[in-house]
Design a protein around this motif. Sequence first.
Motif, PDB file in Angstrom:
ATOM      1  N   LEU A 234      25.115  -4.567  30.210  1.00 39.78           N
ATOM      2  CA  LEU A 234      25.479  -5.389  31.372  1.00 39.78           C
ATOM      3  C   LEU A 234      25.355  -4.595  32.667  1.00 39.78           C
ATOM      4  O   LEU A 234      24.911  -5.119  33.685  1.00 39.78           O
ATOM      5  CB  LEU A 234      26.913  -5.910  31.239  1.00 39.78           C
ATOM      6  CG  LEU A 234      27.116  -7.248  30.584  1.00 39.78           C
ATOM      7  CD1 LEU A 234      28.605  -7.536  30.401  1.00 39.78           C
ATOM      8  CD2 LEU A 234      26.460  -8.358  31.378  1.00 39.78           C
ATOM      9  N   ASP A 235      25.775  -3.340  32.612  1.00 41.61           N
ATOM     10  CA  ASP A 235      25.732  -2.496  33.798  1.00 41.61           C
ATOM     11  C   ASP A 235      24.308  -2.331  34.311  1.00 41.61           C
ATOM     12  O   ASP A 235      24.073  -2.232  35.509  1.00 41.61           O
ATOM     13  CB  ASP A 235      26.366  -1.138  33.488  1.00 41.61           C
ATOM     14  CG  ASP A 235      26.918  -0.459  34.719  1.00 41.61           C
ATOM     15  OD1 ASP A 235      27.303  -1.157  35.678  1.00 41.61           O
ATOM     16  OD2 ASP A 235      26.965   0.788  34.724  1.00 41.61           O
ATOM     17  N   ASP A 236      23.337  -2.308  33.392  1.00 41.83           N
ATOM     18  CA  ASP A 236      21.925  -2.212  33.772  1.00 41.83           C
ATOM     19  C   ASP A 236      21.383  -3.528  34.319  1.00 41.83           C
ATOM     20  O   ASP A 236      20.466  -3.534  35.136  1.00 41.83           O
ATOM     21  CB  ASP A 236      21.068  -1.779  32.575  1.00 41.83           C
ATOM     22  CG  ASP A 236      21.278  -0.323  32.205  1.00 41.83           C
ATOM     23  OD1 ASP A 236      21.778   0.445  33.051  1.00 41.83           O
ATOM     24  OD2 ASP A 236      20.946   0.043  31.067  1.00 41.83           O
ATOM     25  N   GLU A 237      21.968  -4.650  33.867  1.00 42.89           N
ATOM     26  CA  GLU A 237      21.453  -5.977  34.223  1.00 42.89           C
ATOM     27  C   GLU A 237      22.018  -6.561  35.513  1.00 42.89           C
ATOM     28  O   GLU A 237      21.335  -7.325  36.187  1.00 42.89           O
ATOM     29  CB  GLU A 237      21.763  -6.977  33.094  1.00 42.89           C
ATOM     30  CG  GLU A 237      21.028  -6.730  31.812  1.00 42.89           C
ATOM     31  CD  GLU A 237      21.469  -7.685  30.710  1.00 42.89           C
ATOM     32  OE1 GLU A 237      22.207  -8.653  31.001  1.00 42.89           O
ATOM     33  OE2 GLU A 237      21.074  -7.457  29.560  1.00 42.89           O
ATOM     34  N   VAL A 238      23.253  -6.256  35.833  1.00 44.71           N
ATOM     35  CA  VAL A 238      23.917  -6.910  36.965  1.00 44.71           C
ATOM     36  C   VAL A 238      24.364  -5.898  38.005  1.00 44.71           C
ATOM     37  O   VAL A 238      24.538  -4.715  37.704  1.00 44.71           O
ATOM     38  CB  VAL A 238      25.142  -7.749  36.505  1.00 44.71           C
ATOM     39  CG1 VAL A 238      24.725  -8.846  35.542  1.00 44.71           C
ATOM     40  CG2 VAL A 238      26.206  -6.866  35.881  1.00 44.71           C
ATOM     41  N   GLU A 239      24.548  -6.392  39.224  1.00 45.16           N
ATOM     42  CA  GLU A 239      24.998  -5.511  40.300  1.00 45.16           C
ATOM     43  C   GLU A 239      26.512  -5.428  40.394  1.00 45.16           C
ATOM     44  O   GLU A 239      27.047  -4.475  40.938  1.00 45.16           O
ATOM     45  CB  GLU A 239      24.422  -5.985  41.636  1.00 45.16           C
ATOM     46  CG  GLU A 239      22.945  -5.721  41.742  1.00 45.16           C
ATOM     47  CD  GLU A 239      22.409  -6.015  43.127  1.00 45.16           C
ATOM     48  OE1 GLU A 239      23.165  -5.933  44.103  1.00 45.16           O
ATOM     49  OE2 GLU A 239      21.213  -6.336  43.215  1.00 45.16           O
ATOM     50  N   GLN A 240      27.212  -6.443  39.878  1.00 50.00           N
ATOM     51  CA  GLN A 240      28.661  -6.426  40.007  1.00 50.00           C
ATOM     52  C   GLN A 240      29.294  -5.443  39.033  1.00 50.00           C
ATOM     53  O   GLN A 240      28.637  -4.924  38.126  1.00 50.00           O
ATOM     54  CB  GLN A 240      29.237  -7.833  39.838  1.00 50.00           C
ATOM     55  CG  GLN A 240      29.172  -8.407  38.444  1.00 50.00           C
ATOM     56  CD  GLN A 240      29.498  -9.879  38.429  1.00 50.00           C
ATOM     57  OE1 GLN A 240      28.604 -10.687  38.410  1.00 50.00           O
ATOM     58  NE2 GLN A 240      30.769 -10.205  38.433  1.00 50.00           N
TER      59      GLN A 240
END
Length: 165
Positions: free
Chosen positions: A122-128
């Motif tokens: 998720l950390d790689d996919e999203v900016e939040q």
Amino acid sequence: MPQGIEKRYKAKEPGTMTNEVLPKIDAFRFIETGDACSGEVPIARLERLFDRLPETMDPAEAGMLAWQVRGVHDAMGRPALEIAVEGTFPLVCQRCLQPLKWPVAQRTVVLVAPTPEALAELDDEVEQEVILGSKALEVLALVEDELLLTLPFVPKHETDCETGT
């Protein structure tokens, strides 16, 4: 009492240190049921923020902050927590080195990952922000984290400083 929350927390009066258990939530149950918890916390309880206070200020006199955490889902249906913090945080203006009352009105939605692998993905996919969920997630640690990210690194008065010269 909302499901998934161990205990509510509210200081008895500003600046009071209490021995109450700080709230911990089962993050996924809390989100699944759409629960919310809120309260006020003395800044004196947020030890990681002490170095941001004016040197001459006793943390017990720094005031209170209101907080709320709600279990939500983002637009894509992923589990998340909405974290809100409001109040005034005492800082030092880096231009004139005088006290500065910084208004805090922060509302953030952080995604909650079930595993370290999902967190990395998720950390790689999203900016939040993405955090690792747990069955004993400390609510005030989340509040403290948001304040650390929200407070300016170089606080300055919005208008010209009064330096006395």
